[in-house]
Design a protein around this motif. Sequence first.
Motif, PDB file in Angstrom:
ATOM      1  N   GLU A 199      -8.954  -2.699   3.882  1.00  0.00           N
ATOM      2  CA  GLU A 199      -9.353  -4.278   3.102  1.00  0.00           C
ATOM      3  C   GLU A 199      -8.514  -5.096   4.116  1.00  0.00           C
ATOM      4  OE1 GLU A 199      -6.116  -3.106  -0.284  1.00  0.00           O
ATOM      5  OE2 GLU A 199      -4.590  -3.957   1.473  1.00  0.00           O
ATOM      6  N   ASN A 257     -11.031   6.445  -4.758  1.00  0.00           N
ATOM      7  CA  ASN A 257     -11.615   5.439  -5.496  1.00  0.00           C
ATOM      8  C   ASN A 257     -11.273   3.878  -4.716  1.00  0.00           C
ATOM      9  OD1 ASN A 257     -12.362   6.612  -7.975  1.00  0.00           O
ATOM     10  ND2 ASN A 257      -9.892   6.886  -8.108  1.00  0.00           N
ATOM     11  N   PHE A 258      -9.793   3.870  -3.394  1.00  0.00           N
ATOM     12  CA  PHE A 258      -9.545   2.930  -2.700  1.00  0.00           C
ATOM     13  C   PHE A 258     -10.916   2.620  -1.998  1.00  0.00           C
ATOM     14  CE2 PHE A 258      -8.339   1.556   1.573  1.00  0.00           C
ATOM     15  CZ  PHE A 258      -7.027   0.236   1.081  1.00  0.00           C
ATOM     16  N   ARG A 260     -14.087   3.502  -1.992  1.00  0.00           N
ATOM     17  CA  ARG A 260     -15.267   2.613  -2.376  1.00  0.00           C
ATOM     18  C   ARG A 260     -14.965   0.949  -3.176  1.00  0.00           C
ATOM     19  NH1 ARG A 260     -15.043   9.093  -5.826  1.00  0.00           N
ATOM     20  NH2 ARG A 260     -16.623   9.470  -3.835  1.00  0.00           N
ATOM     21  N   SER A 261     -13.270   0.947  -3.957  1.00  0.00           N
ATOM     22  CA  SER A 261     -12.993  -0.579  -4.392  1.00  0.00           C
ATOM     23  C   SER A 261     -13.759  -1.388  -3.607  1.00  0.00           C
ATOM     24  CB  SER A 261     -11.973  -0.540  -5.141  1.00  0.00           C
ATOM     25  OG  SER A 261     -11.175  -0.519  -3.623  1.00  0.00           O
ATOM     26  N   LEU A 262     -13.674  -1.238  -2.529  1.00  0.00           N
ATOM     27  CA  LEU A 262     -13.724  -2.207  -0.896  1.00  0.00           C
ATOM     28  C   LEU A 262     -15.674  -2.070  -0.281  1.00  0.00           C
ATOM     29  CD1 LEU A 262     -10.901  -1.076   1.332  1.00  0.00           C
ATOM     30  CD2 LEU A 262     -11.255  -2.872  -0.218  1.00  0.00           C
ATOM     31  N   GLN A 263     -16.006  -1.184  -1.098  1.00  0.00           N
ATOM     32  CA  GLN A 263     -17.544  -0.940  -1.057  1.00  0.00           C
ATOM     33  C   GLN A 263     -17.548  -0.511   0.478  1.00  0.00           C
ATOM     34  OE1 GLN A 263     -18.973  -4.814  -2.335  1.00  0.00           O
ATOM     35  NE2 GLN A 263     -19.440  -4.454  -4.094  1.00  0.00           N
ATOM     36  N   GLU A 267      -8.129  11.579  -5.068  1.00  0.00           N
ATOM     37  CA  GLU A 267      -9.610  10.679  -5.877  1.00  0.00           C
ATOM     38  C   GLU A 267      -8.444   9.120  -5.316  1.00  0.00           C
ATOM     39  OE1 GLU A 267     -12.463   9.881  -8.639  1.00  0.00           O
ATOM     40  OE2 GLU A 267     -11.557  11.745  -7.571  1.00  0.00           O
ATOM     41  N   THR A 295     -17.812   5.742   2.046  1.00  0.00           N
ATOM     42  CA  THR A 295     -16.433   6.696   1.459  1.00  0.00           C
ATOM     43  C   THR A 295     -17.282   8.234   0.885  1.00  0.00           C
ATOM     44  OG1 THR A 295     -15.191   5.026   0.698  1.00  0.00           O
ATOM     45  CG2 THR A 295     -14.468   6.747  -0.239  1.00  0.00           C
ATOM     46  N   LYS A 314       2.065   2.039  -3.752  1.00  0.00           N
ATOM     47  CA  LYS A 314       1.091   2.205  -4.432  1.00  0.00           C
ATOM     48  C   LYS A 314       0.830   3.860  -3.638  1.00  0.00           C
ATOM     49  CE  LYS A 314      -1.333  -1.908  -4.468  1.00  0.00           C
ATOM     50  NZ  LYS A 314      -2.419  -3.185  -3.924  1.00  0.00           N
ATOM     51  N   ASN A 328       0.663  -0.799  -0.058  1.00  0.00           N
ATOM     52  CA  ASN A 328       0.491  -0.280  -0.125  1.00  0.00           C
ATOM     53  C   ASN A 328       0.352   1.410   0.290  1.00  0.00           C
ATOM     54  OD1 ASN A 328      -2.793  -0.449   0.230  1.00  0.00           O
ATOM     55  ND2 ASN A 328      -1.807  -1.796   2.870  1.00  0.00           N
TER      56      ASN A 328
END
Length: 484
Positions: free
Chosen positions: A129, A39-40, A42-45, A35, A48, A19, A16
């Motif tokens: 995560e 996105n991170f 939201r990608s984990l639902q 951003e 956010t 990244k 991480n």
Amino acid sequence: MSQEIEQLEPRRIWNNFSKLNAVPRPSKKEERVIEFMLNFGRSLQLETFKDEVGNVIIRKEASVGMEDRKPITLQSHLDMVHQKNSATDFNFDTQGIEMYVDGDWVRAKGTTLGADNGMGVAAIMSLLESRDIPHPPLEALFTIDEETGMTGAMGLKGGILRGQILLNLDTEEDDEIDIGCAGGIDITATRDYEEETVPEGSIAYAISVKGLHGGHSGMDIHRGFGNANKIMNRLLFKSTEEFGIGVSQIDGGSLRNAIPRESFATVALRADRKEDFEVKMSEWIKEIKNENSFIETNLEISLNKVEIPAKMMGKTAQDKILRAVYGAHNGVYGMSAAIPDLVETSNNIAKIQVKSGKISIGCLTRSSVNSAKTDLANSLKSVFELADCKVTLNGEYPGWSPNPNSEILEVLKDQYEILFDEQPQVVACHAGLECGILGKNYPDMDMISFGPTIKGAHSPDERVSISSVKKFWTFLVQILKNTP
């Protein structure tokens, strides 16, 4: 992403961090990293969102069986100090940080690393995560612009956060638990000056001061590191007194919260004084190097003939500004009477620019005692006003008052002793943490700060200990399992 970094343990944090470091994120220019973090999450639902100033908040429900624990806010800042060596070709606005492993340390190639506070951000990402780490309700707060104004923390409104405990992951010694910090204020002195034509029969020199440690103007201010602006001013003052030089320009330091490592100046003087000037400069340079020889072992001061500039400062303005910088306090101003070995009040003469009829001097004054901070700020203001400068005081932020009876402090102390079979150091620091600011709108939140070992923060010598990151991660996971 470097395979060398990917293989480090714990892998989830280092992946991480890699990244994150691929995303340009200098202070005041956090659009891309905001951003990235949105996105991170939201990608984990996960829930956010971004507040109105740009802070990112991500929430994660408690693990099964831990729903009744106090909700925790995990907090780190997204921005990083952008410092590089003068010989390093790097653009912080477009490039990701280039990292490498050096024994137990991860470093960057000629730039700041961004471990401050990227390691904290990476740890929070890893918790968000994860699927196998027990935890109470979690709320991640990623603030912006911590390094150059703390405007993210200042702009966060009350009523947004749900946490009852705040874990700030932004300190830099893995055996310390922080319960307080200094506040700060920016001091800016400016003035115009009349330029004069460089007289015929003159020669010109470029003077450079390089190779100093630099570092964090709070955490490192007591270490005796050289200040490039003060060293340069000393040379210019002596040269003016003895040889009547004219200063064409000065460019020293860059960021208020970094001890200046480099300063550059261009000066002119009568050609018939050339030999005497070079001899004296050699003596003064040797003198300064000897004074700094035990700490600043890489200090370089050079004198090189250059093309004669067209203009230089008028004598009156030059004399006044050199005397003002000489008289302005730099470094530790006072030690704390309440906490042993803690710097209470200090000032960093961080940035000096003189060019084309404009002078700008930037300082950052810190103190854990608000009245002492104001006193030193007024002292500096008076010195610069005597040099006919306009002085503004802004960017003030409060300190964080220690609470030795903190409930979460007792948890951290107990778990540290269980894990590492020794007692942690409970301290306050001279750096500026966001806890004091956040506490204004969230006065009932129980706050604590800790982190892995980071050295040389705010300088290209910044590095983070690999073994310390593993220790920090173990400690953080253990804390979450044992919160009230």
